[in-house]
Structures are given as C-alpha cells and as structure tokens.
Motif scaffolding. Structure first.
Motif, PDB file in Angstrom:
ATOM      1  N   LYS A 198       9.043  -2.251   8.560  1.00  0.00           N
ATOM      2  CA  LYS A 198       8.625  -1.857   7.213  1.00  0.00           C
ATOM      3  C   LYS A 198       7.116  -2.020   7.054  1.00  0.00           C
ATOM      4  N   SER A 199       6.571  -3.065   7.633  1.00  0.00           N
ATOM      5  CA  SER A 199       5.128  -3.270   7.565  1.00  0.00           C
ATOM      6  C   SER A 199       4.394  -2.120   8.261  1.00  0.00           C
ATOM      7  N   LEU A 200       4.962  -1.655   9.379  1.00  0.00           N
ATOM      8  CA  LEU A 200       4.352  -0.528  10.102  1.00  0.00           C
ATOM      9  C   LEU A 200       4.265   0.733   9.256  1.00  0.00           C
ATOM     10  N   GLU A 201       5.255   0.941   8.395  1.00  0.00           N
ATOM     11  CA  GLU A 201       5.276   2.148   7.557  1.00  0.00           C
ATOM     12  C   GLU A 201       4.036   2.233   6.671  1.00  0.00           C
ATOM     13  N   TYR A 202       3.503   1.080   6.282  1.00  0.00           N
ATOM     14  CA  TYR A 202       2.379   1.056   5.341  1.00  0.00           C
ATOM     15  C   TYR A 202       1.077   0.628   6.000  1.00  0.00           C
ATOM     16  N   THR A 203       1.087   0.506   7.330  1.00  0.00           N
ATOM     17  CA  THR A 203      -0.112   0.074   8.048  1.00  0.00           C
ATOM     18  C   THR A 203      -1.011   1.274   8.319  1.00  0.00           C
ATOM     19  N   THR A 204      -2.237   1.189   7.857  1.00  0.00           N
ATOM     20  CA  THR A 204      -3.204   2.276   8.080  1.00  0.00           C
ATOM     21  C   THR A 204      -4.190   1.925   9.194  1.00  0.00           C
ATOM     22  N   ASP A 205      -4.294   0.642   9.532  1.00  0.00           N
ATOM     23  CA  ASP A 205      -5.207   0.211  10.584  1.00  0.00           C
ATOM     24  C   ASP A 205      -4.528   0.377  11.941  1.00  0.00           C
ATOM     25  N   ASN A 206      -5.110   1.209  12.808  1.00  0.00           N
ATOM     26  CA  ASN A 206      -4.492   1.499  14.108  1.00  0.00           C
ATOM     27  C   ASN A 206      -4.389   0.264  15.007  1.00  0.00           C
TER      28      ASN A 206
END
Length: 868
Positions: A198-206
């Motif tokens: 779920k955190s990955l879904e909202y992560t914008t930093d590559n």
C-alpha cells in the motif's frame, strides 16, 4: 511611498485582515517555516547517508537513527527549532502555525525528547483545524509509540486513523510505511508486506520505491517464496538505487532463482567468478568470496570454504559488519567442523573488532570469546614452555646448532615465499586478485624494486647483520624475542596461522627472521627458571582438562590433558579434582569411571570430591547452595563468639552433607581457621599452604595469604594453640579484614548502567538439553515483540551443571530490564517453569566476563539486587 506606508500596519501578528493574513502566510511559509523544514530534511538525508545497510538481514522499514549523527547535527536542530518557533510567534494568524508546531515536534523527536514531542503531536490532533496537519502529527505520534513499544497506544492511533477521511496521498504513503514498521516491531513479518504494498501505491520517490521492493524481496525469500522474491529483487534494481543495493539485488535474485538448486556446479562457480571479475564489484569482492565460500561449504568442501573465507578477510572494504560476519563464519567452521579451538579464538577476536557493542552478534560472541581466551592462554603457555624446556636439555653446542638450522630454514622459507609471490598465478580469478600486467617481479628483472627475490635477499642480509629491526629511531638497540619467532614458524598460509591477517595490512616483503643471540637467551638453561615453567605447565594441564570438559563439552580431550597431568606430576595437589573430573568425563563416555572413584577413595578419602561421588543422591544445585550458605553463616557466628567446637561440628556436617557447592571453599577456609584455634600451629600452617594451592577465588586466596603471613612473620613469638580456646592466640583477629563472605567486602562487579547489557537465563544443563524448542520459541517471541532490536540468542556452559541462555545486545541497562519485564510477563514455554524464568537477570558485558570467570551466580545476584 504612500503604498509602503499603507502596508506597514499589515505587519501586526494579531490583526485579522485579508492583507495581514496574506503577508503572514507568505512570510511564514517562505521564511521561517521553509528554513525550518529544510533543516529537518537535511538531517533526514544525513541519517540516511550515515546509515550502513546490513543486507545480510531484512532491511529495517525506517533507517535507524544514530545518536552520534544527532549529536553532530545539534546546531542544525537548534536552528530548525528556532525558525519554527519564530513562524509560530511572529505569524500567529498564518495558516503555517500548525505545520510549524509539527516541525517543533519533529525536532524534539529527533533529539530524543519523546514526551515533549508526543505532547506536541497530541496537541495538534486536538486543536488543529487543518486535517493534513492532524493526520501527519498522528502518524508521527504512532511512530513514536512504536519506537517505545507502546503497542496499546499505537493500536488506538491506528484505529483512529482508519476512520479518518480525506487523507492526502503523501500522508497515506507515510501512514502505510509506519504500519509496516508497527508489524516489524511486533515481529508479525507476514503482515509487513501488505502495508509495504500500500505504501508503494503512494510512493513518488523512485529511490524509496526501490528500497521497499528490496525489503519485499527479502521477506519473500525468508518465507521460501523464491519466485516472488526474484520478481521483487528485479524490481528493486529500477528507481536509481545506489550500486550497493543493485549488487545485492542481483546476487540474491540469482540465488533464489537458480544457484541454490543448481546441479551444474561449474556454472555456479563461474557465476561467482564473473561477479568477481566485474570492475564495478571491486567494493563487494569480500561478499562474493564469502558467498562462494558458503556455497562450497554446502557442497562439503570445507578446506575450499576456509580458503575463500580467508581471501575475503583480506579484501579492502568499508563495511566492517560484513567483515565481521566472515570472521564469525570462520570461527564457527573451525569450532564445529575442525574442533580447532585456538583458531576459533583468534577468528572470534577478529569478528568482535568488526562489530559494535550494539550489534546483534556482539553479546553472544563476547561471551564465547571468554572461554576461548582461557583455552588459548593455557594451550600456548603449555606448548611454548614444553618446547623451550626440551631445548634446554640439549648441550650448548646442540642448542646453537638447532638455532642455526632454524634460522637457515626460516631464510629458505622466506626466499621461497618471495619466489612464489613474484609469480602471478593464473589458475583462476580468485588467485589472480590484482593483475597489473608484467611490470616486474621476476628474478630476472633488472630494476631492484621490481625484483621481489632481490628485495627479500637484501632484507635477510640486513637481518643477519643487524637483527630484525622495526622502523623506528635508534633501531640498532632493538631486537626480537625468541617466543615471537617461534610462534611464526611454519605459518605459510592463512589457515595455518594462529591469528588471521589484518585485511588492511598491505602485502609486503617481511623477514620475520629473529636475532640468533636473542633466541639463545630465551632458552631456560637455569634450573630455577625451568622449575617455574614446569609449575606453569602443571596449572595449564589442569586448566585445559577442566575447560575442555565443563565449557567445551569435549570429554575425550579433557581426559587426555588430565591423564597427562597425573602422569607428569604424580604429586600434584590438583589430583583430587583431576580424578573427580576424569570420573565425570569417563562416565559421560560410558568408560571405566569406577577406576577414578576407587582412586579417590584410596588416596583422598576425606576430599570433598570423594564425598561427592560417594553420595550421588545428596541434594545439589541451588537448594544445596542455599542450605550450605545458611550453615556457613551460623558456623561463622559461632567462630566469632569463640564457640569453636560448635562451629567445627556445623562446618564438618555441612561439608559431608553438601560436598560440592559454591560455598565449599569458604567452608574449608573457616574449617582451617577453627583448626588454628584447636590444633597445633604446624597443622594450621600446613592446611593453609595446601589451601592456597587449591582454591581459585581471589578474595579467599588473599585472605588465606594474610592468615599465613600473620603466623609466619615472627614464629618465635607466636604462641602455639592448645586445646583451651581462651588461652590461644586468635589468628583471625590478627587480620584487619573480614572473611570474604562478609557484605562489607568490595564486590568484583562494577556498576555501569550505560554499558551494553545482555539478558541471562540460567538453568540446569539437563533442562537445557531437553528444551529443544526453546530457541525457536524465543525467536518467535522476539519477532513478535522486539524485531527491530535485532536480538540474538545463544547458550554457553557455566560449569558442568549450569547452562546459561544469553540474549543480546541491549545498548544499556534500561533496555535490558524492559526486555526482562516483557519476558516475565509474556513469554511462555513448556520447557520453562516460573522458577526458572524468575531466576533470569541482566548483566553488563564487563561484569559478564567476571561472572564467566568466577562462575558464581549467587555472588552476582547479591550485586544485582543492589545495582538494579
């Protein structure tokens, strides 16, 4: 000018007008708040940059905050707090007041002022009208609760946030990542993955996404789901990660995909060789060699594994922890596979230099090292003295001949090594570590510094003239000792050396050739010196025999040393205890233990060891310790009241009923003191001298020496004790100290609450052997309650009947005591009774060394009750 004058009133921080709000919103955001936020981001970047990832373990969700980093950035945090405070004080009607309060809370959080930080976050939750600020404050409050294992409070915050609406994506990303941290802290590893997804879904930093993917891959690999692990290792390579993460992602993805199951051994070995050849992997060559060594070990190729591990230790790297794992693997291999305790000790030494006290491995390794230090000390003393004494039996001419032959062999060996070093090996990539072309090294090279053999011969010629001189001023007055030279003899490879080479030492020509005169002077040609060395050897045989049986669980090797002791030193005062240990060792091996029982009864019928084997059903363990201790106090009270016969009766009865307890040496000394009042002085002195040869406790030794000195300084004036107690000299009263059991005696333990601590659970060895599932249960318990602490579990013997389970490390006493409380309240296992659990305690690393040496848990408990 008129416009400027019109704007002046807008500087008021209280007047709520459109112009005023616009001014304060703008200046608050782009001045004070902006700079405070930038300072905190700078700190967080520093925490990330300073943190050294340990890829051998599942990476932590959040980078661990190093107190040293915080201390080094104290000025930065001070500035951030000042700027955020200005945004609050100067712009009270600005919409950036609440965000500035949040920054103040974060500064307090990083400073370790958790209560102030939590109060700030709670204040914002109650008073802020900005939902985004309330949400981020609650998430940071949740993280703080998790840090302190306040799981009930954390669960409440999670429940509250689950009912909140309109959480922005940036806060959702941080919330789900903090949820993963919550499950990590509780050891619920299977629940970490959904939160990370779920955190990955909202992560914008590559870069952040890459790290989360790597953690997911590790979790899948740990769960045995290799296909999923491979997928996420591959995903972690994208997103511009640093090369270190790329390297480990590629290494581990190949392992889970093919290497572990491959039957094509050549292809696997070629894979590691190719990794090693790649210039991009220069910084990871130690890891590659180590992983290839682990692969060879799985194939049963132990010698090849040792060779590869040893090469790995020589690689230059900045990752000390990884080097520590390599040395630890070497120590385990020599201990478990080779049973070479000397090399085990030196690899343990090297491992400990690479770990910090707060690292997961440190406590258990430090505890193991104490035993192997004692082994090495006695083994090396025994072998060195034996060699030197044998040399002393030769004629002066034969001694000189031996030294000359030794030096000639050393010279030949060193030149041969120089020949080998000059030839660049090409059999495989692991031998050809640094191939810089054909710039020299051959014996035919014309330039001196290109000719390694010429350099070595020159060095040897210098040594023969001047001796082996270190690079120092006034070197002509220096020379090298014989023992140092003797220890280096025959060490032609890394696995033949007693101590591993330091990987930071450059490969250079060294002579190691000692001075002839110095070697001759080291030979003990004096009878007095030889006698002293023989006494040392007697002690070493005895110590090794006991150590091998009680601590290293090697009854066969123990028997060898103890039988050699009795054969070489038939009059040794250690014989009763040697017989007793031989009785136990042969009994364990189902051999003729009765032989030693018979010898004890024939030669030492009154020995406590004889009484112990003749009364195997007598009470032992903690109950015997307690009962004998109480009797000792009563008898000592009678002694102080000059009721010597009554004291003697209690002491003798206790020694018969409880032959071997922690109080035996004290009881024996008290019995001797009673002898001084009831029997002739010669008997008293003889018993004291014998006691001094047999006891190990330093306080008792010191006390007994003072007693003997009191009656030996002026024997002409010392009255001879008779049967009338009132007419006798009270020997004990002449000594200005109390018997060492007295509470006024200084404890050998020191209070150091800020030092690294370990948790100890002592238990009977039989119970420990039956508790096969205990370690697994503890690992599960740690995963559920202390997973972020990276705790490690191990066991060692503390004598024949006691095994201690060690859990470490804890950075200070507070954390170890918090663990103990949780352990007592939450850990349950069929193997452990409440009595065993309640016998647990915590101890600093320094004090543990004393405990392991003295092996007296009750003595430490007296200190523990006062200090903790």
């Amino acid at each position: 000018m008129a416009i400027a004058l019109n704007l002046l009133p807008s500087c008021s921080s209280q007047k709520d007008t459109f112009t005023n709000r616009l001014y304060h919103n703008t200046t608050a955001k782009f001045n004070a708040y902006y700079y405070a936020k930038e300072k905190i981001l700078e700190l967080e970047d520093e925490i990330e940059n300073e943190y050294q990832e340990d890829f051998s373990q599942v990476l932590p969700v959040f980078y661990t905050i190093d107190s040293a980093t915080i201390e080094s950035k104290e000025e930065l945090l001070k500035e951030a707090r000042e700027m955020a405070s200005k945004a609050v004080d100067w712009h009270k009607i600005s919409k950036w007041v609440d965000p500035s309060y949040y920054l103040i809370g974060k500064v307090d959080y990083y400073r370790g002022q958790y209560e102030e930080a939590q109060n700030t976050f709670k204040f914002l939750n109650v008073n802020s009208e900005q939902d985004d600020v309330r949400h981020i404050a609650l998430i940071q409050l949740l993280r703080s609760f998790i840090d302190h294992r306040q799981f009930e409070d954390a669960s409440f915050v999670i429940d509250f946030l689950s009912k909140e609406e309109n959480i922005i994506d940036e806060n959702k990303q941080y919330l789900y990542k903090t949820l993963a941290y919550y499950y990590e802290a509780r050891g619920e590893m299977d629940l970490m993955a959904p939160s990370l997804f779920k955190s990955l879904e909202y992560t914008t930093d590559n870069s952040e996404a890459s790290r989360i993917n790597f953690i997911l891959a590790q979790l899948y690999q740990k769960a045995g789901l290799d296909a999923f692990a491979y997928e996420y290792y591959q995903k972690s390579v994208s997103g511009s990660p640093n090369y270190e993460r790329i390297f480990f992602a590629q290494l581990y993805s190949q392992q889970v995909a093919e290497l572990e199951r491959s039957k094509d051994l050549k292809r696997v070995r070629d894979y590691y060789d190719d990794l090693y050849k790649d210039n991009k992997n220069v910084d990871f060559r130690d890891v590659i060699l180590f992983e290839k060594g682990r692969f060879e070990k799985k194939q049963g190729n132990l010698d090849e594994a040792i060779r590869l591990y040893s090469l790995a230790t020589k690689e230059i790297t900045e990752n000390d922890r990884q080097k520590g794992y390599i040395y630890e693997a070497l120590s385990d291999l020599f201990l478990n596979e080779k049973e070479d305790f000397l090399k085990t000790k030196y690899y343990l030494d090297s491992a400990l230099t690479k770990f910090k006290e707060t690292d997961k491995n440190y406590g258990v390794l430090a505890a193991k090292k104490i035993v192997f230090d004692q082994y090495a000390l006695n083994y090396e003393l025994l072998t060195t003295n034996d060699s030197l004494i044998q040399l002393s039996q030769l004629s002066p001419e034969a001694q000189e001949k031996f030294i000359d032959e030794f030096l000639a062999q050393e010279e030949e060996r060193l030149i041969r090594e120089a020949e080998m070093n000059k030839e660049k090996k090409t059999q495989g990539v692991f031998e050809n570590l640094l191939a810089f072309g054909s710039s020299g090294g051959g014996s035919g090279a014309t330039f001196y510094w290109d000719n390694t053999v010429a350099i070595q011969k020159g060095a040897l010629e210098f040594t023969q003239m001047w001796g082996n001189r270190p690079l120092t001023d006034n070197w002509r007055s220096s020379d090298r000792g014989f023992q140092e030279a003797a220890n280096s003899e025959g060490s032609n490879s890394i696995d033949e050396k007693t101590a591993p080479e330091d990987e930071n030492t450059p490969a250079s020509i060294t002579t190691n050739l000692p001075d002839r005169a110095t070697l001759l002077n080291q030979i003990p040609n004096s009878p007095e010196i030889r006698k002293e060395m023989l006494v040392e050897m007697e002690e070493a045989y005895f110590n090794l025999g006991k150590l091998l049986y009680f601590d290293l669980k090697q009854p066969e090797k123990s028997i060898e040393y103890l039988q050699a002791l009795i054969e070489k030193y038939p009059e040794t005062l250690k014989k009763p205890e040697a017989y007793y240990t031989l009785f136990l060792a042969t009994k364990d091996l189902n051999k003729n233990a009765g032989k030693y029982a018979l010898l004890l009864n024939q030669e030492f019928p009154d020995s406590q060891f004889t009484k112990s084997i003749n009364n195997p059903e007598k009470v032992s363990g903690s109950q015997a310790n307690l009962a004998s201790g109480e009797n000792y106090k009563i008898a000592y009270g009678y002694f102080q009241e000059r009721r010597y016969e009554e004291a003697k009766n209690i002491v003798r009865q206790t020694l018969n009923e409880y032959p071997l307890t922690k109080n035996t040496d004290r009881l024996l000394l008290l019995d001797i003191m009673i002898t001084g009042q009831l029997e002739p002085l010669d008997t008293y002195k003889t018993r004291l001298r014998t006691y001094l040869q047999q006891t190990k406790e330093e306080e008792l030794l010191d006390f007994a020496e003072k007693l003997l000195k009191a009656v030996s300084e002026d024997e002409g004036n010392a009255p001879v004790p008779n049967t009338e107690a009132t007419d006798k000299k009270e020997v004990a009263s002449d000594i200005s100290v109390d018997l060492p059991d007295d509470p006024n005696v200084q404890s050998p333990y020191k209070e150091n609450l800020n030092q690294t601590h370990i948790f100890i659970l002592p238990m009977n060895t039989t119970v420990a052997e039956k508790a096969s599932d205990l370690t697994a249960a503890l690992e599960s318990f740690h995963n559920s309650n202390f997973s972020s602490e990276r705790l490690r579990t191990g066991t060692i013997s503390l004598g024949r009947d006691t095994t201690i389970l060690i859990i470490s490390p804890f950075s200070n006493s507070e954390k170890s005591l918090a663990y103990k409380e949780t352990f007592l309240n939450s850990f349950n296992n069929d193997s452990l009774t409440e009595e065993i659990k309640n016998s647990s305690f915590v101890i600093s690393i320094e004090n543990f060394q004393q405990l392991n040496k003295r092996k007296d848990i009750e003595e430490y408990r007296s200190f523990y009750k006062k200090a903790y």
